[in-house]
Enzyme design. Structure first.
Site, PDB file in Angstrom:
ATOM      1  N   GLY A 247      -0.481  -6.101  10.885  1.00  0.00           N
ATOM      2  CA  GLY A 247       0.243  -6.657   9.754  1.00  0.00           C
ATOM      3  C   GLY A 247      -0.033  -8.119   9.459  1.00  0.00           C
ATOM      4  O   GLY A 247       0.612  -8.715   8.599  1.00  0.00           O
ATOM      5  N   PRO A 290      -4.564  -5.040  14.532  1.00  0.00           N
ATOM      6  CA  PRO A 290      -4.907  -5.587  13.221  1.00  0.00           C
ATOM      7  C   PRO A 290      -5.856  -4.668  12.454  1.00  0.00           C
ATOM      8  O   PRO A 290      -6.797  -4.115  13.026  1.00  0.00           O
ATOM      9  CB  PRO A 290      -5.607  -6.904  13.573  1.00  0.00           C
ATOM     10  N   GLY A 291      -5.584  -4.491  11.193  1.00  0.00           N
ATOM     11  CA  GLY A 291      -6.480  -3.726  10.324  1.00  0.00           C
ATOM     12  C   GLY A 291      -7.033  -4.664   9.267  1.00  0.00           C
ATOM     13  O   GLY A 291      -8.165  -5.141   9.322  1.00  0.00           O
ATOM     14  N   ARG A 292      -6.149  -4.995   8.313  1.00  0.00           N
ATOM     15  CA  ARG A 292      -6.519  -5.859   7.192  1.00  0.00           C
ATOM     16  C   ARG A 292      -7.146  -7.181   7.647  1.00  0.00           C
ATOM     17  O   ARG A 292      -8.127  -7.638   7.069  1.00  0.00           O
ATOM     18  CB  ARG A 292      -5.240  -6.155   6.393  1.00  0.00           C
ATOM     19  N   ARG A 329      -5.466  -0.305  -5.057  1.00  0.00           N
ATOM     20  CA  ARG A 329      -4.402  -1.260  -4.715  1.00  0.00           C
ATOM     21  C   ARG A 329      -3.795  -1.991  -5.926  1.00  0.00           C
ATOM     22  O   ARG A 329      -2.574  -2.141  -5.994  1.00  0.00           O
ATOM     23  CB  ARG A 329      -4.879  -2.254  -3.651  1.00  0.00           C
ATOM     24  N   TYR A 333      -0.033  -1.081  -5.973  1.00  0.00           N
ATOM     25  CA  TYR A 333       0.859  -2.124  -5.437  1.00  0.00           C
ATOM     26  C   TYR A 333       0.910  -3.369  -6.312  1.00  0.00           C
ATOM     27  O   TYR A 333       1.467  -4.371  -5.891  1.00  0.00           O
ATOM     28  CB  TYR A 333       0.373  -2.613  -4.071  1.00  0.00           C
ATOM     29  N   CYS A 360      -9.709   7.494 -16.396  1.00  0.00           N
ATOM     30  CA  CYS A 360      -8.833   7.865 -17.505  1.00  0.00           C
ATOM     31  C   CYS A 360      -7.379   7.668 -17.133  1.00  0.00           C
ATOM     32  O   CYS A 360      -6.678   8.609 -16.746  1.00  0.00           O
ATOM     33  CB  CYS A 360      -9.099   9.297 -17.921  1.00  0.00           C
ATOM     34  N   TYR A 389      -8.366  -1.127   2.981  1.00  0.00           N
ATOM     35  CA  TYR A 389      -7.647  -0.176   2.127  1.00  0.00           C
ATOM     36  C   TYR A 389      -8.257  -0.058   0.730  1.00  0.00           C
ATOM     37  O   TYR A 389      -7.566   0.205  -0.247  1.00  0.00           O
ATOM     38  CB  TYR A 389      -6.151  -0.544   2.045  1.00  0.00           C
TER      39      TYR A 389
HETATM   40  N1  LLP Z   1      -0.400  -0.405  13.086  1.00  0.00           N
HETATM   41  C1  LLP Z   1       0.394   0.462  12.430  1.00  0.00           C
HETATM   42  C2  LLP Z   1       1.278   1.320  13.181  1.00  0.00           C
HETATM   43  C3  LLP Z   1       0.331   0.540  11.032  1.00  0.00           C
HETATM   44  O1  LLP Z   1       1.116   1.395  10.401  1.00  0.00           O
HETATM   45  C4  LLP Z   1      -0.555  -0.298  10.318  1.00  0.00           C
HETATM   46  C5  LLP Z   1      -0.682  -0.215   8.865  1.00  0.00           C
HETATM   47  C6  LLP Z   1      -1.372  -1.180  11.045  1.00  0.00           C
HETATM   48  C7  LLP Z   1      -1.253  -1.219  12.434  1.00  0.00           C
HETATM   49  C8  LLP Z   1      -2.358  -2.101  10.397  1.00  0.00           C
HETATM   50  O2  LLP Z   1      -1.741  -2.973   9.522  1.00  0.00           O
HETATM   51  P1  LLP Z   1      -2.592  -4.178   8.852  1.00  0.00           P
HETATM   52  O3  LLP Z   1      -2.975  -5.121   9.958  1.00  0.00           O
HETATM   53  O4  LLP Z   1      -3.784  -3.573   8.226  1.00  0.00           O
HETATM   54  O5  LLP Z   1      -1.660  -4.756   7.864  1.00  0.00           O
HETATM   55  N2  LLP Z   1      -2.379   0.668   2.121  1.00  0.00           N
HETATM   56  C9  LLP Z   1      -1.601  -0.534   2.291  1.00  0.00           C
HETATM   57  C10 LLP Z   1      -1.396  -0.895   3.733  1.00  0.00           C
HETATM   58  C11 LLP Z   1      -0.775   0.219   4.555  1.00  0.00           C
HETATM   59  C12 LLP Z   1      -0.570  -0.199   5.966  1.00  0.00           C
HETATM   60  C13 LLP Z   1      -0.188   0.954   6.800  1.00  0.00           C
HETATM   61  N3  LLP Z   1      -0.051   0.655   8.181  1.00  0.00           N
HETATM   62  C14 LLP Z   1      -2.300  -1.658   1.534  1.00  0.00           C
HETATM   63  O6  LLP Z   1      -3.333  -1.410   0.945  1.00  0.00           O
HETATM   64  O7  LLP Z   1      -1.816  -2.778   1.501  1.00  0.00           O
END
Ligand code: LLP
Length: 438
Positions: A247, A290-292, A329, A333, A360, A389
């Site tokens: 997050g 971390p993802g994003r 996105r 969002y 479309c 994402y």
């Molecule tokens: N761990 C868990 C349990 C999660 O549910 C998530 C994201 C992450 C880690 C990674 O979070 P990040 O570091 O990427 O924020 N589609 C949305 C984001 C959905 C996030 C879902 N869970 C967007 O495009 O903003």
């Protein structure tokens, strides 16, 4: 113009990893995702080194829902990351990529029997257990296979964070995890603690996405550590792992002021250390997901500009050859981005355009009233910070083939995902065989 990672402007063109994006667009076609892999490595090392520097045992698991493919998993493996997968499909891809199974963690609020069996069969490192139904499935599978499995219990601590705000609620209205405050987490603990095959390592919580402050993490860590303290006092159980999720926020536009990744980690460690000391618990391993923040700003989308439309007195549209099918996105969002014309990157942004996609759907707009260089058909539009994402949420709406993905680093480039072809679009389609009127 804000440049990310290795981006530069050379001879009027935007380059990434020392490679001209206009040349990439020409070679691979558009829409195209370009990933600056050096930046992904830098971010990964930043997280890992902070833990190392502070002497805290940790796992940094890439939340691969942000962007998953074989090459991305191989990059994560090269950087010694662990991996968070959330479906059989992600798990399968990771295994295909040769990702070390023991560093894979499996998430999800409705894992199927087949998905859990795959997790056992591939011997992954940990399952993050979400609910009572899953506990029952895990008992059945582990007993049948007589196979051990590490687990974490996912809890909802009643802390929800997003950008600058966090809210705390006694009862967390979330589809994920066991409620920490209403007895569910204790019941889950009771159900798994003495199981011969399920080996409870500790707890997991994830409080939200695109977070710019550390207070939410500290608060959640405090609540989860308090539960660990109670389980130690009442049952002599000492958790060895605390997973605080992902997050960490990133910069999409100048409005976004994220903290340096190491700050999140340092503050997190401090609050866990403080709690551990107070509760007389040994310091658990800290795992993060971390993802994003690993891949978001490393990704740039390239599009070719096509038609233009002026709505007199209202706005000026330019349309590109992708849109909500490769980046949902903005439509989903209201997400904001910055962009530039890659082949005019040294020119001033003295025009204002709304960038429409080609799908479309009236809401298919990638940028609203964005500052850009003067655009004409054939220009290459670079939209920044689309690495998380974007591709992973892409669709075939309107039967638009999904884009190609290219990795660039130190002057080299390679395809990581091929562009879908029209043939790919019909590969699973079957002809009509129902007989008329029968
Ligand atoms: N761990 C868990 C349990 C999660 O549910 C998530 C994201 C992450 C880690 C990674 O979070 P990040 O570091 O990427 O924020 N589609 C949305 C984001 C959905 C996030 C879902 N869970 C967007 O495009 O903003």
């Amino acid at each position: 113009m804000h440049l990310y990672g290795t981006q530069q402007i050379e001879n009027g063109h935007l380059t990434i990893g020392g490679v001209d994006t206009v040349a990439l667009a020409k070679e691979y076609g558009t829409p195209l995702f370009v990933y600056d892999t050096a930046l992904i490595r830098q971010r990964a090392r930043g997280f890992k080194e902070t833990f190392e520097k502070l002497g805290v045992t940790a796992q940094v698991a890439y939340a691969s829902k942000a962007f998953a493919c074989v090459a991305a998993y191989q990059l994560a493996a090269q950087e010694n990351l662990s991996l968070d997968v959330v479906s059989g499909g992600e798990l399968f891809t990771a295994i295909k990529a040769g990702f070390p199974a023991e560093r894979i963690h499996f998430h999800g609020n409705n894992k199927s029997f087949a998905e859990l069996e795959l997790a056992f069969a591939t011997g992954i490192g940990c399952i993050v257990v979400d609910n009572f139904y899953e506990i029952a499935l895990l008992k059945e599978i582990s007993e049948e296979r007589e196979q051990k499995m590490n687990i974490l219990l996912r809890v909802t601590p009643g802390v929800e964070a997003h950008t600058h705000d966090f809210i705390t609620t006694g009862q967390a209205d979330s589809k994920f995890g066991f409620d920490l405050n209403n007895g569910q987490a204790d019941e889950a603990f009771t159900q798994v603690k003495d199981h011969p095959y399920l080996q409870l390592l500790g707890l997991h919580c994830h409080i939200g996405s695109q977070i710019f402050e550390t207070d939410g993490f500290a608060l959640a860590a405090g609540k989860v550590m308090a539960k660990m303290g109670a389980w130690k006092a009442d049952h002599g159980f000492e958790a060895t792992v605390l997973n605080l999720g992902g997050g960490f926020g990133i910069r999409y536009t100048e409005e976004d002021k994220p903290l340096e990744p190491h700050i999140y980690v340092e503050e997190m460690i401090k609050s866990v250390q403080r709690e551990a000391k107070e509760l007389k618990l040994s310091m658990p391993e800290i795992w993060i997901e971390p993802g994003r923040s690993l891949v978001g700003d490393a990704g740039t989308s390239l599009y070719t500009v096509g038609s233009q439309k002026t709505v007199p007195g209202i706005r000026e549209y330019i349309a590109v050859d992708g849109g909500m099918s490769d980046n949902i996105r903005p439509a989903l969002y209201d997400a904001k981005y910055e962009a530039a014309i890659a082949n005019k990157a040294d020119q001033v942004k003295d025009a204002t355009y709304t960038v429409a996609g080609k799908l479309c759907e009236s809401g298919d707009k990638l940028l609203i009233d964005a500052a850009l260089q003067q655009a004409e058909a054939g220009d290459i539009l670079a939209m920044f910070c689309t690495g998380a994402y974007g591709y992973s949420m892409a669709s075939n709406y309107n039967r638009v083939p999904r884009p190609a993905v290219v990795f660039v680093e130190s002057g080299e480039h390679q395809l990581a995902i091929q562009r879908e072809s029209y043939e790919d679009l019909v590969v699973n389609d079957l002809p009509l065989t129902l007989k008329k009127g029968e």
